[in-house]
Design a protein around this motif. Structure first.
Motif, mmCIF file in Angstrom:
data_model
loop_
_atom_site.group_PDB
_atom_site.id
_atom_site.type_symbol
_atom_site.label_atom_id
_atom_site.label_comp_id
_atom_site.label_asym_id
_atom_site.label_seq_id
_atom_site.Cartn_x
_atom_site.Cartn_y
_atom_site.Cartn_z
ATOM 1 N N TYR A 34 7.686 -38.674 -20.376
ATOM 2 C CA TYR A 34 6.764 -37.743 -21.019
ATOM 3 C C TYR A 34 6.858 -37.840 -22.545
ATOM 4 O O TYR A 34 6.463 -36.922 -23.275
ATOM 5 C CB TYR A 34 6.998 -36.309 -20.539
ATOM 6 C CG TYR A 34 8.404 -35.785 -20.708
ATOM 7 C CD1 TYR A 34 8.755 -35.039 -21.831
ATOM 8 C CD2 TYR A 34 9.381 -36.010 -19.737
ATOM 9 C CE1 TYR A 34 10.046 -34.549 -21.987
ATOM 10 C CE2 TYR A 34 10.667 -35.515 -19.880
ATOM 11 C CZ TYR A 34 10.991 -34.785 -21.015
ATOM 12 O OH TYR A 34 12.273 -34.296 -21.168
ATOM 13 N N GLN A 36 9.785 -38.292 -24.155
ATOM 14 C CA GLN A 36 11.020 -37.667 -24.607
ATOM 15 C C GLN A 36 11.809 -38.607 -25.515
ATOM 16 O O GLN A 36 11.826 -39.813 -25.309
ATOM 17 C CB GLN A 36 11.891 -37.239 -23.412
ATOM 18 C CG GLN A 36 12.365 -38.351 -22.482
ATOM 19 C CD GLN A 36 11.448 -38.642 -21.332
ATOM 20 O OE1 GLN A 36 10.251 -38.752 -21.532
ATOM 21 N NE2 GLN A 36 12.002 -38.797 -20.123
ATOM 22 N N GLY A 65 2.567 -35.341 -22.157
ATOM 23 C CA GLY A 65 3.662 -34.908 -23.025
ATOM 24 C C GLY A 65 3.237 -34.753 -24.472
ATOM 25 O O GLY A 65 3.727 -33.876 -25.187
ATOM 26 N N LEU A 68 2.083 -31.325 -25.064
ATOM 27 C CA LEU A 68 3.045 -30.234 -24.876
ATOM 28 C C LEU A 68 3.913 -30.138 -26.127
ATOM 29 O O LEU A 68 5.110 -30.395 -26.107
ATOM 30 C CB LEU A 68 3.886 -30.484 -23.622
ATOM 31 C CG LEU A 68 3.096 -30.714 -22.322
ATOM 32 C CD1 LEU A 68 4.040 -30.974 -21.159
ATOM 33 C CD2 LEU A 68 2.185 -29.527 -22.020
ATOM 34 N N THR A 69 3.305 -29.762 -27.221
ATOM 35 C CA THR A 69 3.946 -29.823 -28.529
ATOM 36 C C THR A 69 4.887 -28.643 -28.776
ATOM 37 O O THR A 69 4.881 -27.651 -28.046
ATOM 38 C CB THR A 69 2.881 -29.853 -29.632
ATOM 39 O OG1 THR A 69 2.040 -28.696 -29.493
ATOM 40 C CG2 THR A 69 2.036 -31.102 -29.533
ATOM 41 N N SER A 71 8.329 -28.890 -29.041
ATOM 42 C CA SER A 71 9.680 -29.059 -28.500
ATOM 43 C C SER A 71 10.429 -30.137 -29.276
ATOM 44 O O SER A 71 9.857 -31.158 -29.669
ATOM 45 C CB SER A 71 9.630 -29.449 -27.024
ATOM 46 O OG SER A 71 10.917 -29.797 -26.549
ATOM 47 N N THR A 74 10.126 -33.711 -27.784
ATOM 48 C CA THR A 74 8.932 -34.535 -27.876
ATOM 49 C C THR A 74 8.358 -34.623 -29.286
ATOM 50 O O THR A 74 7.577 -35.532 -29.573
ATOM 51 C CB THR A 74 7.839 -33.999 -26.933
ATOM 52 O OG1 THR A 74 7.600 -32.612 -27.223
ATOM 53 C CG2 THR A 74 8.240 -34.142 -25.474
ATOM 54 N N THR A 92 14.203 -26.709 -27.314
ATOM 55 C CA THR A 92 14.147 -27.870 -26.415
ATOM 56 C C THR A 92 13.252 -27.623 -25.207
ATOM 57 O O THR A 92 13.123 -28.504 -24.343
ATOM 58 C CB THR A 92 15.560 -28.253 -25.920
ATOM 59 O OG1 THR A 92 16.103 -27.190 -25.121
ATOM 60 C CG2 THR A 92 16.493 -28.537 -27.093
ATOM 61 N N VAL A 94 10.108 -27.743 -23.079
ATOM 62 C CA VAL A 94 8.813 -28.416 -22.980
ATOM 63 C C VAL A 94 7.995 -27.588 -21.998
ATOM 64 O O VAL A 94 8.321 -27.541 -20.812
ATOM 65 C CB VAL A 94 8.956 -29.873 -22.472
ATOM 66 C CG1 VAL A 94 7.583 -30.530 -22.342
ATOM 67 C CG2 VAL A 94 9.850 -30.680 -23.408
ATOM 68 N N ARG A 97 7.063 -28.142 -18.062
ATOM 69 C CA ARG A 97 7.462 -29.507 -17.700
ATOM 70 C C ARG A 97 7.849 -29.616 -16.230
ATOM 71 O O ARG A 97 7.342 -30.490 -15.514
ATOM 72 C CB ARG A 97 8.639 -29.953 -18.580
ATOM 73 C CG ARG A 97 9.206 -31.315 -18.225
ATOM 74 C CD ARG A 97 10.408 -31.664 -19.093
ATOM 75 N NE ARG A 97 11.491 -30.686 -18.938
ATOM 76 C CZ ARG A 97 12.677 -30.800 -19.537
ATOM 77 N NH1 ARG A 97 12.929 -31.823 -20.333
ATOM 78 N NH2 ARG A 97 13.609 -29.888 -19.350
#
Length: 233
Positions: A34, A36, A65, A68-69, A71, A74, A92, A94, A97
């Motif tokens: 994703y 990471q 991913g 999915l801002t 974090s 990411t 941390t 996400v 997820r």
């Protein structure tokens, strides 16, 4: 029970894979990219699949991913040091997820004729990650029964959901999990940093389980500082 294991390559999910291979019928490991920063964990998941002689499915979630801002896993945000339970570890998260990954896992399981999807969420995750809590896993399992009604019967298997990470280490050791072949560190450097929340939690779990920790840490003693700081707060 024909069981698919969601496997990140971390200590918890690789232990779950080995336990499942011994206690059930392990059918496959499913991992996710994703975007990471610690993407190297995927290689440990693939190695586990080869070791256990089951298919490995790597799902490309980089497009998802990227949306999915916010974090540290990411985005270009520093991964904080300190104990896993500190409020700083919330960076941390996400969002959603696990819910997304589990939905994909259930789809694969239904398509392949598996009877269960296993995930290694555990008691230490509850404080920070809402989609690791027992209330979520119960609701998700019920939702999947409705989603697959009349097509397939697949259940969610969460054997660690009420257990500590130390208990996972104990169980993993009993099933010959090669802990050195797992990756936890969120920073994704050459060796475990020893300072981020996952490293501190990992080191503490081996200590509490009274199991030798084979992990190489860049800062092997920081975990005691983090625990002392947490106790003083």
């Amino acid at each position: 029970m024909k069981t698919l294991v969601i496997c990140s390559g971390g200590l918890d999910s690789v232990s779950l894979a080995h336990i499942t291979a011994n206690e059930h019928q392990l059918t496959r490991l499913v991992s996710f990219d994703y975007g990471q920063r610690h993407r190297k964990e995927i290689y440990f998941a693939e190695a586990a699949a080869k070791r256990l002689n089951v298919p490995f499915h790597l799902i490309d979630m980089r497009g998802i991913g990227a949306s999915l801002t916010g974090s540290a896993l990411t985005d270009d945000i520093d991964v904080p040091d300190g104990h896993y339970e500190e409020d700083t570890m919330r960076i941390t998260v996400v969002p959603n997820r696990n819910a997304i990954m589990l939905s994909i896992g259930f789809g694969i399981a239904a398509a392949k004729g598996d009877e269960a999807v296993a995930t290694a969420v555990h008691g230490g995750d509850h404080f920070i990650y809402p989609d690791c809590r027992p209330s979520f896993t119960r609701a998700f399992d019920a939702m999947q029964q409705a989603a697959l009604d009349g097509y397939a019967k697949v259940r969610l298997h969460t054997p660690f959901v009420e257990h500590s990470k130390a208990e996972i280490v104990r169980q993993g050791a009993r099933h010959d999990t090669p802990f050195a072949q797992t990756w936890s560190c969120y920073k994704g450097n050459k060796v475990h940093c020893g300072r981020c929340g996952t490293c501190v939690e990992r080191r503490e779990a081996f200590h509490l389980a009274e199991v030798s920790d084979p992990t190489v840490y860049a800062d092997p003693d920081y975990w005691t500082v983090a625990l002392a700081t947490q106790g003083a707060s």
